[in-house]
Design a protein around this motif. Sequence first.
Motif, PDB file in Angstrom:
ATOM      1  N   ALA A 101     155.865 132.772 -60.883  1.00 25.12           N
ATOM      2  CA  ALA A 101     154.456 133.157 -60.888  1.00 25.12           C
ATOM      3  C   ALA A 101     153.576 131.968 -61.278  1.00 25.12           C
ATOM      4  N   ALA A 102     154.079 131.136 -62.251  1.00 22.28           N
ATOM      5  CA  ALA A 102     153.303 129.969 -62.673  1.00 22.28           C
ATOM      6  C   ALA A 102     153.144 128.982 -61.540  1.00 22.28           C
ATOM      7  N   ALA A 103     154.155 128.817 -60.714  1.00 20.26           N
ATOM      8  CA  ALA A 103     154.073 127.897 -59.585  1.00 20.26           C
ATOM      9  C   ALA A 103     153.024 128.371 -58.585  1.00 20.26           C
ATOM     10  N   LEU A 104     152.957 129.706 -58.378  1.00 21.76           N
ATOM     11  CA  LEU A 104     151.937 130.235 -57.456  1.00 21.76           C
ATOM     12  C   LEU A 104     150.518 130.059 -58.023  1.00 21.76           C
ATOM     13  N   PHE A 105     150.387 130.366 -59.300  1.00 24.56           N
ATOM     14  CA  PHE A 105     149.057 130.262 -59.925  1.00 24.56           C
ATOM     15  C   PHE A 105     148.593 128.810 -60.029  1.00 24.56           C
ATOM     16  N   GLU A 106     149.536 127.924 -60.061  1.00 29.39           N
ATOM     17  CA  GLU A 106     149.198 126.499 -60.114  1.00 29.39           C
ATOM     18  C   GLU A 106     148.463 126.088 -58.840  1.00 29.39           C
ATOM     19  N   GLN A 107     148.769 126.742 -57.715  1.00 31.26           N
ATOM     20  CA  GLN A 107     148.147 126.395 -56.443  1.00 31.26           C
ATOM     21  C   GLN A 107     146.808 127.129 -56.209  1.00 31.26           C
ATOM     22  N   MET A 108     146.561 128.161 -57.005  1.00 30.61           N
ATOM     23  CA  MET A 108     145.347 128.972 -56.815  1.00 30.61           C
ATOM     24  C   MET A 108     144.128 128.288 -57.425  1.00 30.61           C
ATOM     25  N   ASP A 109     142.979 128.714 -56.960  1.00 27.49           N
ATOM     26  CA  ASP A 109     141.722 128.317 -57.607  1.00 27.49           C
ATOM     27  C   ASP A 109     141.685 128.932 -59.007  1.00 27.49           C
ATOM     28  N   ALA A 110     141.109 128.217 -59.965  1.00 27.03           N
ATOM     29  CA  ALA A 110     141.106 128.677 -61.358  1.00 27.03           C
ATOM     30  C   ALA A 110     140.411 130.023 -61.501  1.00 27.03           C
ATOM     31  N   THR A 111     139.301 130.218 -60.787  1.00 23.00           N
ATOM     32  CA  THR A 111     138.567 131.487 -60.872  1.00 23.00           C
ATOM     33  C   THR A 111     139.398 132.621 -60.291  1.00 23.00           C
ATOM     34  N   THR A 148     150.950 123.653 -65.786  1.00 18.06           N
ATOM     35  CA  THR A 148     150.585 122.370 -66.379  1.00 18.06           C
ATOM     36  C   THR A 148     149.437 122.602 -67.367  1.00 18.06           C
ATOM     37  N   PRO A 149     149.315 121.746 -68.379  1.00 17.14           N
ATOM     38  CA  PRO A 149     148.227 121.934 -69.350  1.00 17.14           C
ATOM     39  C   PRO A 149     146.847 121.915 -68.708  1.00 17.14           C
ATOM     40  N   GLU A 150     146.676 121.059 -67.705  1.00 15.71           N
ATOM     41  CA  GLU A 150     145.363 120.974 -67.062  1.00 15.71           C
ATOM     42  C   GLU A 150     144.983 122.309 -66.380  1.00 15.71           C
ATOM     43  N   LYS A 151     145.939 122.903 -65.648  1.00 19.40           N
ATOM     44  CA  LYS A 151     145.660 124.159 -64.951  1.00 19.40           C
ATOM     45  C   LYS A 151     145.480 125.304 -65.937  1.00 19.40           C
ATOM     46  N   ALA A 152     146.334 125.326 -66.941  1.00 15.76           N
ATOM     47  CA  ALA A 152     146.212 126.374 -67.948  1.00 15.76           C
ATOM     48  C   ALA A 152     144.860 126.288 -68.656  1.00 15.76           C
ATOM     49  N   TYR A 153     144.362 125.042 -68.863  1.00 12.83           N
ATOM     50  CA  TYR A 153     143.064 124.878 -69.513  1.00 12.83           C
ATOM     51  C   TYR A 153     141.936 125.409 -68.620  1.00 12.83           C
ATOM     52  N   GLU A 154     141.991 125.086 -67.340  1.00 12.22           N
ATOM     53  CA  GLU A 154     140.951 125.560 -66.418  1.00 12.22           C
ATOM     54  C   GLU A 154     140.892 127.093 -66.388  1.00 12.22           C
ATOM     55  N   ILE A 155     142.088 127.697 -66.306  1.00  8.84           N
ATOM     56  CA  ILE A 155     142.120 129.166 -66.261  1.00  8.84           C
ATOM     57  C   ILE A 155     141.641 129.745 -67.591  1.00  8.84           C
ATOM     58  N   SER A 156     141.986 129.115 -68.691  1.00  8.27           N
ATOM     59  CA  SER A 156     141.539 129.585 -70.007  1.00  8.27           C
ATOM     60  C   SER A 156     140.022 129.530 -70.132  1.00  8.27           C
ATOM     61  N   VAL A 157     139.415 128.462 -69.571  1.00  2.00           N
ATOM     62  CA  VAL A 157     137.944 128.364 -69.595  1.00  2.00           C
ATOM     63  C   VAL A 157     137.314 129.496 -68.800  1.00  2.00           C
ATOM     64  N   GLU A 158     137.890 129.819 -67.653  1.00  2.00           N
ATOM     65  CA  GLU A 158     137.372 130.924 -66.837  1.00  2.00           C
ATOM     66  C   GLU A 158     137.482 132.254 -67.585  1.00  2.00           C
ATOM     67  N   LEU A 159     138.659 132.469 -68.195  1.00  2.00           N
ATOM     68  CA  LEU A 159     138.850 133.721 -68.932  1.00  2.00           C
ATOM     69  C   LEU A 159     137.895 133.810 -70.119  1.00  2.00           C
ATOM     70  N   ALA A 160     137.722 132.695 -70.830  1.00  2.00           N
ATOM     71  CA  ALA A 160     136.819 132.690 -71.976  1.00  2.00           C
ATOM     72  C   ALA A 160     135.369 132.930 -71.540  1.00  2.00           C
ATOM     73  N   GLY A 161     134.990 132.358 -70.382  1.00  2.00           N
ATOM     74  CA  GLY A 161     133.632 132.574 -69.876  1.00  2.00           C
ATOM     75  C   GLY A 161     133.384 134.034 -69.516  1.00  2.00           C
ATOM     76  N   GLY A 197     141.203 135.824 -62.349  1.00  2.00           N
ATOM     77  CA  GLY A 197     140.992 137.229 -62.009  1.00  2.00           C
ATOM     78  C   GLY A 197     142.282 138.029 -62.095  1.00  2.00           C
ATOM     79  N   PHE A 198     143.348 137.477 -61.591  1.00  2.00           N
ATOM     80  CA  PHE A 198     144.638 138.182 -61.679  1.00  2.00           C
ATOM     81  C   PHE A 198     145.150 138.219 -63.106  1.00  2.00           C
ATOM     82  N   LEU A 199     145.131 137.090 -63.778  1.00  5.35           N
ATOM     83  CA  LEU A 199     145.658 137.043 -65.144  1.00  5.35           C
ATOM     84  C   LEU A 199     144.870 137.942 -66.091  1.00  5.35           C
ATOM     85  N   GLY A 200     143.566 138.073 -65.812  1.00  4.05           N
ATOM     86  CA  GLY A 200     142.766 138.944 -66.666  1.00  4.05           C
ATOM     87  C   GLY A 200     143.115 140.411 -66.499  1.00  4.05           C
ATOM     88  N   ARG A 201     143.724 140.799 -65.408  1.00  6.70           N
ATOM     89  CA  ARG A 201     144.113 142.182 -65.165  1.00  6.70           C
ATOM     90  C   ARG A 201     145.517 142.494 -65.700  1.00  6.70           C
TER      91      ARG A 201
END
Length: 202
Positions: A149-159, A181-194, A163-167
């Motif tokens: 799942a992490a490999a798939l999410f790595e290729q997705m847009d952060a927004t 990767t830390p960079e991708k996890a950070y981007e997704i974390s910023v979206e979730l926090a926003g 959306g999926f991770l928030g559900r």
Amino acid sequence: MTRVQEECTIRKGRSRTGTLAIIGAFLVLSAGLRLVTEAGQVIASEGVAPDKTTDTSQATSMDLARPDDLNAAFEAIRNREARLIEREAEISEREATLAAAEDAIDAELVLLEEAEKSLRETISRAAEAAEDDLSQLTAVYANMKPKQAAALFEQMDATFAAGFLGRMASDSAARIMAGMTPEKAYEISVELAGRNASIPLD
């Protein structure tokens, strides 16, 4: 006769004479006034006679002209009545046109309401279908192995990924983000926090 009786007789004769003189004067004045009045009437009648003839001729001419005046009045009334009838016909035609337009507008409003109702139902069904698709896809990602799942999410847009991770449940989302990767996890974390920051706290 005594002197006194003679004086009384003389006074009575004088009073009778004065009375007769006054009565005679009144008669003369009355006769004079009558003559003046009759002469005035004669003169007036002679002066007025032509006017009477003129009045008679005028009256006759007015009598002759009166039918024409009546005919003109009747003609004016008939013309006015015709204009009124024409005006009423125009008003009736306009009212009929307005009534037809109102009926057409009412019919269009009914069609628009039906179309709006149908559109709302379509949108609702599409939203339900999309929600079902998202729920199913989220469940698929949550049931996958975290690394896959992490490999798939790595290729997705952060927004999109957020959306999926928030559900997902928090533990499933955490395991997937741990494999990124830390960079991708950070981007997704910023979206979730926003998204969470936009929720009012009060």
